[in-house]
Design a protein around this motif. Sequence first.
Motif, PDB file in Angstrom:
ATOM      1  N   VAL A   1      14.530   4.260 -38.630  1.00 28.31           N
ATOM      2  CA  VAL A   1      13.110   4.423 -38.275  1.00 28.31           C
ATOM      3  C   VAL A   1      12.540   5.673 -38.923  1.00 28.31           C
ATOM      4  O   VAL A   1      11.416   5.668 -39.469  1.00 28.31           O
ATOM      5  CB  VAL A   1      12.957   4.466 -36.736  1.00 28.31           C
ATOM      6  CG1 VAL A   1      11.543   4.892 -36.352  1.00 28.31           C
ATOM      7  CG2 VAL A   1      13.274   3.099 -36.137  1.00 28.31           C
TER       8      VAL A   1
ATOM      9  N   LEU B   1      24.700   2.820 -32.338  1.00 26.21           N
ATOM     10  CA  LEU B   1      23.546   1.964 -32.611  1.00 26.21           C
ATOM     11  C   LEU B   1      22.238   2.730 -32.472  1.00 26.21           C
ATOM     12  O   LEU B   1      21.325   2.594 -33.304  1.00 26.21           O
ATOM     13  CB  LEU B   1      23.564   0.762 -31.656  1.00 26.21           C
ATOM     14  CG  LEU B   1      22.387  -0.210 -31.786  1.00 26.21           C
ATOM     15  CD1 LEU B   1      22.361  -0.838 -33.178  1.00 26.21           C
ATOM     16  CD2 LEU B   1      22.474  -1.292 -30.710  1.00 26.21           C
ATOM     17  N   GLY B   2      22.139   3.575 -31.479  1.00 28.20           N
ATOM     18  CA  GLY B   2      20.912   4.371 -31.319  1.00 28.20           C
ATOM     19  C   GLY B   2      20.712   5.348 -32.459  1.00 28.20           C
ATOM     20  O   GLY B   2      19.572   5.559 -32.914  1.00 28.20           O
TER      21      GLY B   2
ATOM     22  N   TRP C   1      21.858   5.019 -35.604  1.00 23.79           N
ATOM     23  CA  TRP C   1      21.449   4.259 -36.784  1.00 23.79           C
ATOM     24  C   TRP C   1      19.992   3.831 -36.671  1.00 23.79           C
ATOM     25  O   TRP C   1      19.247   3.867 -37.670  1.00 23.79           O
ATOM     26  CB  TRP C   1      22.340   3.023 -36.952  1.00 23.79           C
ATOM     27  CG  TRP C   1      23.644   3.290 -37.613  1.00 23.79           C
ATOM     28  CD1 TRP C   1      24.878   3.106 -37.103  1.00 23.79           C
ATOM     29  CD2 TRP C   1      23.839   3.796 -38.938  1.00 23.79           C
ATOM     30  NE1 TRP C   1      25.853   3.471 -37.992  1.00 23.79           N
ATOM     31  CE2 TRP C   1      25.237   3.898 -39.156  1.00 23.79           C
ATOM     32  CE3 TRP C   1      22.987   4.197 -39.958  1.00 23.79           C
ATOM     33  CZ2 TRP C   1      25.785   4.357 -40.328  1.00 23.79           C
ATOM     34  CZ3 TRP C   1      23.534   4.660 -41.148  1.00 23.79           C
ATOM     35  CH2 TRP C   1      24.918   4.742 -41.327  1.00 23.79           C
ATOM     36  N   THR C   2      19.585   3.437 -35.508  1.00 22.01           N
ATOM     37  CA  THR C   2      18.178   3.050 -35.321  1.00 22.01           C
ATOM     38  C   THR C   2      17.249   4.222 -35.589  1.00 22.01           C
ATOM     39  O   THR C   2      16.212   4.089 -36.271  1.00 22.01           O
ATOM     40  CB  THR C   2      17.966   2.525 -33.896  1.00 22.01           C
ATOM     41  OG1 THR C   2      18.868   1.439 -33.654  1.00 22.01           O
ATOM     42  CG2 THR C   2      16.543   2.053 -33.691  1.00 22.01           C
TER      43      THR C   2
END
Length: 692
Positions: free
Chosen positions: A375, A367-368, A370-371
């Motif tokens: 961004v 998840l980090g 992909w974030t």
Amino acid sequence: MFGQKIFIGFLIFDIFGKISAILHKINGAFDENEALHKEFDHRTMHDDIRSLVGNILFKIQSTSCIGLITDSIYQKEVYMHQFIQSIDGRMLLIMSIKDSEAFDEKPTKKMESMLVSMKARNCKFYMILVTNGIQMVNFLRYSDSKRLLNTEANFIMLHDYRLFVPDLHYIWKRIVNVIFIRKCDVKHSNWYELSTVPFPASINEVYVSRIVNYWTMNHYRWKKTLFNDKAHQSLNGVVLNVAILPHTPSVFRHLGSDNRTVKYSGVEIGLVNTLSKIMKFSINFYEPQDAETEKWGHRTEYGNFTGLLGEMDTARADIALGNLHYTIYHLDVMDLSLPYNTECLTFLTPESLTDNSWHTLILPFSLGMWTGVLVSLFCVGMVFFLFSNIYYFFTTKNKPSVQTKPVKPKSLIIRDLFDDLSTCILYTYSMLLVVSLPKLPVRWAVRVLTGWWLLYCVLVVVAYRASLTAILANPQPRVTIDTLEGLAESSLKCGAWGEESKSFFTLSPDQVSQKIGTKLEHVDDTDEAIRRVVEDNFAFFENRYTLHQLRFQHDQKHHETKQNLHIMEQCVINIPVSLGFDKNSPFKSRMDKYIRWAVEGGLVSKWLMDAMKTFESSVDAPPQEALMDLKKFYSALIALGVGYFMSSVVLIFEILHWKFVVERHPHYDKYYKRIVFPTILESTPAKITYLS
């Protein structure tokens, strides 16, 4: 009213019943006390016993501790000079039994502590001079039940016919090195008969003693050894009853070649067969009548036991086989041999495969990650837009506004690739998907930024592809429970055989074990337990070998089912396993020695490997790797479906926009749909828009 009268009647009947029972008990106590008093009145002391016992003690020099148990008749005799001289400086522990002691209730602490002290000091010789036969019987029963006597020691007792009633025959299977002293009849009134139990021959309904020697005039009739270590001699083919309970890996039951006879194999069967060859005894294997339902058995409300423990509690069996754990619960019923193995007790739990094929496309990154990628995608698009427009602003703000040619509308002037924000987002997204630009940017600052962004995209794409390849090549991860904490937090119910297992968890100081103990159930049928495990709502507690067998049998019967069974990796406890012997068995020390030799020689390990060879395929094997199937491709189909859906929504939105916005505009002309016309509010400057 009628109901109240019935209740009062039952209450009165119950009270009268209790009163009659108390009176019957009091009368019985009076009868027993009267019998004891008659026995006390008829007690006599033999004059030559002192010299006979002294001679026996003088000949036995191998022991350093002597335990003397006497009553008021012989209490003074032990302090005579001749008797003390025969002790010859050895330790003498004396216990005097009161005439009022019946041993039907708990004796005094002083008496019990004295017997414990004799056994703790390893007294190899007991001399019991008690003239009251009833008192002697009660003493033997009490000391045997509490294991207060060292049954491997040598014993001297006064002969009494009440010691050999059928109800007391089990005592003489445990105390075998004993000499009974009896004064002969009138014809040989000065003779004393020295007899012993007929060991190793079995005692049938009628007890027949074996004469050892005679004593008269301070000498023996024959030159024989009084005490022979019978437990360490050859048993001469005596038949020992062996109660067995089939349980993996100790005992397996299977049919013979004729499909009629039942044969047994396993680790404990190999041990007993080896002991029988060394000690030369025969074996009578049998299963308790209630073995199928009661198995090991439990204590009833009357204090006795059922199942395998019941056979040992009633002394019907000499040896018990059935994967007996070395616990206090079993030691209260029987003697346990030296542990021959240590077993891991754990849980059999259901196992499920995580069906994560539908989101395989997002699994390569966390998840980090992909974030960060999303961004950076948006931020780099903004940076491209700023770089392109700032350069244009500084190069055009000071130019003179001289127009020699017709000026195009601003929206129709195409300056560079990254002058529009939506175009910046689109092109940076395409570069992340390794799609080349239609042309290089005009401005050098944007070109340099494009090169570094392409390098970043290559690194991200390579990392994504490598992770995605590994995910597609590896098997699906399994959802398993491998710790007690995980089992306690899960919604699974737990089951095990017997209340002993429940007590193990509930009485544990560990809070996690206590939590498991609150939801632990008693399980009688293993097939029912496996069925509940398969239904994904149960965990079964047993040793790891048995769980391997149960899982193997389930896989053989239900190989088409998708439900897998998993053996928890964490051992709840590693517990020793032993053979069961009759309480106070005289063979224990000798058999322990041979069992130790079998363990050290590797025989137990070999028998264990042979017993579990059939179930070797029952292991936690992962499914076949590096196999691509349609199920693993679900994520691509889902992504394609999402693309279809979003494109359809956008198409519908464009059609609606055309119908309700474009066609209703006052400048719209249906005959010239491809002509440019103003499409903005009249309050704002006109903006030229292309129509597709």
